[in-house]
Design an enzyme around this catalytic site. Structure first.
Site, PDB file in Angstrom:
ATOM      1  N   ASN A   9       0.863  -1.182   0.000  1.00 49.02           N
ATOM      2  CA  ASN A   9       0.000   0.000   0.000  1.00 49.02           C
ATOM      3  C   ASN A   9       0.897   1.229   0.000  1.00 49.02           C
ATOM      4  OD1 ASN A   9      -1.828   2.029   0.522  1.00 49.02           O
ATOM      5  ND2 ASN A   9      -2.251   1.413   2.641  1.00 49.02           N
ATOM      6  N   TRP A  10       0.976   1.875  -1.153  1.00 49.63           N
ATOM      7  CA  TRP A  10       1.893   3.007  -1.276  1.00 49.63           C
ATOM      8  C   TRP A  10       1.319   4.285  -0.662  1.00 49.63           C
ATOM      9  CZ3 TRP A  10       3.818   2.519  -7.116  1.00 49.63           C
ATOM     10  CH2 TRP A  10       4.482   1.296  -7.254  1.00 49.63           C
ATOM     11  N   LYS A  11       0.073   4.238  -0.288  1.00 49.82           N
ATOM     12  CA  LYS A  11      -0.602   5.406   0.307  1.00 49.82           C
ATOM     13  C   LYS A  11      -0.426   6.633  -0.608  1.00 49.82           C
ATOM     14  CE  LYS A  11       0.276   3.399   4.794  1.00 49.82           C
ATOM     15  NZ  LYS A  11       0.158   3.528   6.230  1.00 49.82           N
ATOM     16  N   HIS A  95      -9.383   0.820   5.228  1.00 50.16           N
ATOM     17  CA  HIS A  95      -8.085   1.016   5.884  1.00 50.16           C
ATOM     18  C   HIS A  95      -8.276   1.954   7.079  1.00 50.16           C
ATOM     19  CE1 HIS A  95      -3.969   2.335   6.560  1.00 50.16           C
ATOM     20  NE2 HIS A  95      -3.584   1.253   5.911  1.00 50.16           N
ATOM     21  N   GLU A  97      -6.679   4.386   8.113  1.00 50.61           N
ATOM     22  CA  GLU A  97      -6.516   5.820   7.831  1.00 50.61           C
ATOM     23  C   GLU A  97      -7.786   6.389   7.214  1.00 50.61           C
ATOM     24  OE1 GLU A  97      -2.874   5.436   5.629  1.00 50.61           O
ATOM     25  OE2 GLU A  97      -1.865   4.857   7.496  1.00 50.61           O
ATOM     26  N   GLU A 165      -5.062  -5.393  10.745  1.00 52.28           N
ATOM     27  CA  GLU A 165      -4.046  -4.363  10.943  1.00 52.28           C
ATOM     28  C   GLU A 165      -4.316  -3.636  12.255  1.00 52.28           C
ATOM     29  OE1 GLU A 165      -2.217  -3.036   7.000  1.00 52.28           O
ATOM     30  OE2 GLU A 165      -4.053  -1.897   7.223  1.00 52.28           O
ATOM     31  N   GLY A 171       2.554   1.998  10.856  1.00 57.61           N
ATOM     32  CA  GLY A 171       3.489   3.109  10.700  1.00 57.61           C
ATOM     33  C   GLY A 171       4.200   3.501  11.983  1.00 57.61           C
ATOM     34  N   SER A 211       3.657  -2.317  10.402  1.00 51.01           N
ATOM     35  CA  SER A 211       5.117  -2.257  10.593  1.00 51.01           C
ATOM     36  C   SER A 211       5.840  -3.528  10.178  1.00 51.01           C
ATOM     37  CB  SER A 211       5.452  -1.898  12.056  1.00 51.01           C
ATOM     38  OG  SER A 211       4.976  -0.595  12.353  1.00 51.01           O
TER      39      SER A 211
HETATM   40  C1  PEP Z   1      -0.674  -0.014   6.120  1.00 54.85           C
HETATM   41  O1  PEP Z   1      -0.778   1.172   5.910  1.00 54.85           O
HETATM   42  O2  PEP Z   1      -1.536  -0.786   5.711  1.00 54.85           O
HETATM   43  C2  PEP Z   1       0.485  -0.466   6.884  1.00 54.85           C
HETATM   44  C3  PEP Z   1       0.475  -1.695   7.351  1.00 54.85           C
HETATM   45  O3  PEP Z   1       1.503   0.420   7.071  1.00 54.85           O
HETATM   46  P1  PEP Z   1       2.962   0.100   7.686  1.00 54.85           P
HETATM   47  O4  PEP Z   1       3.451  -1.160   7.054  1.00 54.85           O
HETATM   48  O5  PEP Z   1       3.797   1.293   7.335  1.00 54.85           O
HETATM   49  O6  PEP Z   1       2.778  -0.049   9.157  1.00 54.85           O
END
Ligand code: PEP
Length: 252
Positions: A9-11, A95, A97, A165, A171, A211
């Site tokens: 997921n490049w966001k 997600h 976010e 998640e 993050g 992470s």
């Molecule tokens: C995500 O945004 O889905 C995610 C898992 O981010 P990160 O790997 O940076 O924690």
């Protein structure tokens, strides 16, 4: 045997040129790997170009969000028809976010999941508790609500991927322990068994996200109910993401 999935997921990162270069490197570095799916979720602006870059390879295209109508006066939104048009086969829905910053609730997630399925896209439906919820001891209540409401009126789950998640792990560099992750993954699979039967539930891929790096994925992926990873930060660097892909494909 469930197939493994590694999704990046490049966001809201990467210009067009950066997106093409990263997709090309992932495609070349992962060619020949079998038994699973490698999925890239660039920003909307790069979907078409990344789709062209990965054409004919074992890498699939994913959107980071979707709207629950096909077309019309919905300024700023992107429909499933448009996503399919540029070659998407997956879409991330719910997600944390989007839940936090854009106030998406379980009902929005449910509408989007149903729309994605009816359009022939595979939803990667994200669920996870906040740190406060974990400390309060209500992780299972939160996960159960998100799964049950997110999948309300969904009849078949063969075409669905779930991503667990924990919000406190996204993050932050604080990865869940193997025991914490496996416990929630098994709990999710249990809910799916109750709703859809053992056969169907045993075929659903449940990804861990939060992470993940090439250094910590090895232990997580050895757990029975962890079928892959949804990766944010570490998916933005070729070496880091290919390292995760290789560890997962080698262990599953
Ligand atoms: C995500 O945004 O889905 C995610 C898992 O981010 P990160 O790997 O940076 O924690």
């Amino acid at each position: 045997m469930r197939k493994w999935i590694v999704a990046g997921n490049w966001k809201m990162n990467n210009t067009l040129a950066e997106s093409i270069a990263l997709a090309k490197a992932i495609k070349e570095g992962s060619s020949g790997l079998q038994g699973g799916a490698i999925v890239l979720a660039p920003p909307f602006t790069a979907l078409a170009a990344v789709g062209e870059t990965i054409k004919g390879s074992n890498v699939s295209l994913c959107a980071q969000n979707i709207y629950c109508e096909d077309k019309g006066a919905f300024t700023g939104e992107i429909s499933p028809v448009m996503l399919k048009d540029v070659g998407c086969t997956y879409v991330i829905i719910g997600h944390s976010e989007r839940r936090k910053y854009f106030h998406e609730g379980d009902n929005d997630v449910n509408l989007k999941v149903k729309k994605a399925i009816s359009a022939g896209l595979t939803p990667i439906m994200c669920v996870g508790e906040t740190e406060e919820e974990r400390v309060k001891g209500i992780t299972q209540d939160v996960i159960s609500r998100q799964i049950n409401q997110g999948l309300k009126d969904v009849e078949k789950i063969e075409c669905i991927v779930i991503a667990y998640e924990p919000v406190w792990a996204i993050g932050t560099g604080k990865v869940a322990t193997t025991a914490q992750a496996q416990e929630v993954h098994a709990f999710i699979r249990g809910i799916l068994k109750d709703k859809f039967g053992s056969n169907a539930a045993n075929n659903v891929c449940i990804l861990y996200g939060g992470s993940v790096t090439k250094d910590n994925i090895g232990d997580l992926i050895s757990m029975d109910d962890i079928d892959g990873a949804l990766v944010g930060g570490a998916s933005l660097k070729t070496d880091g993401f290919l390292g995760i892909i290789k560890k997962i494909s080698g262990k599953k």
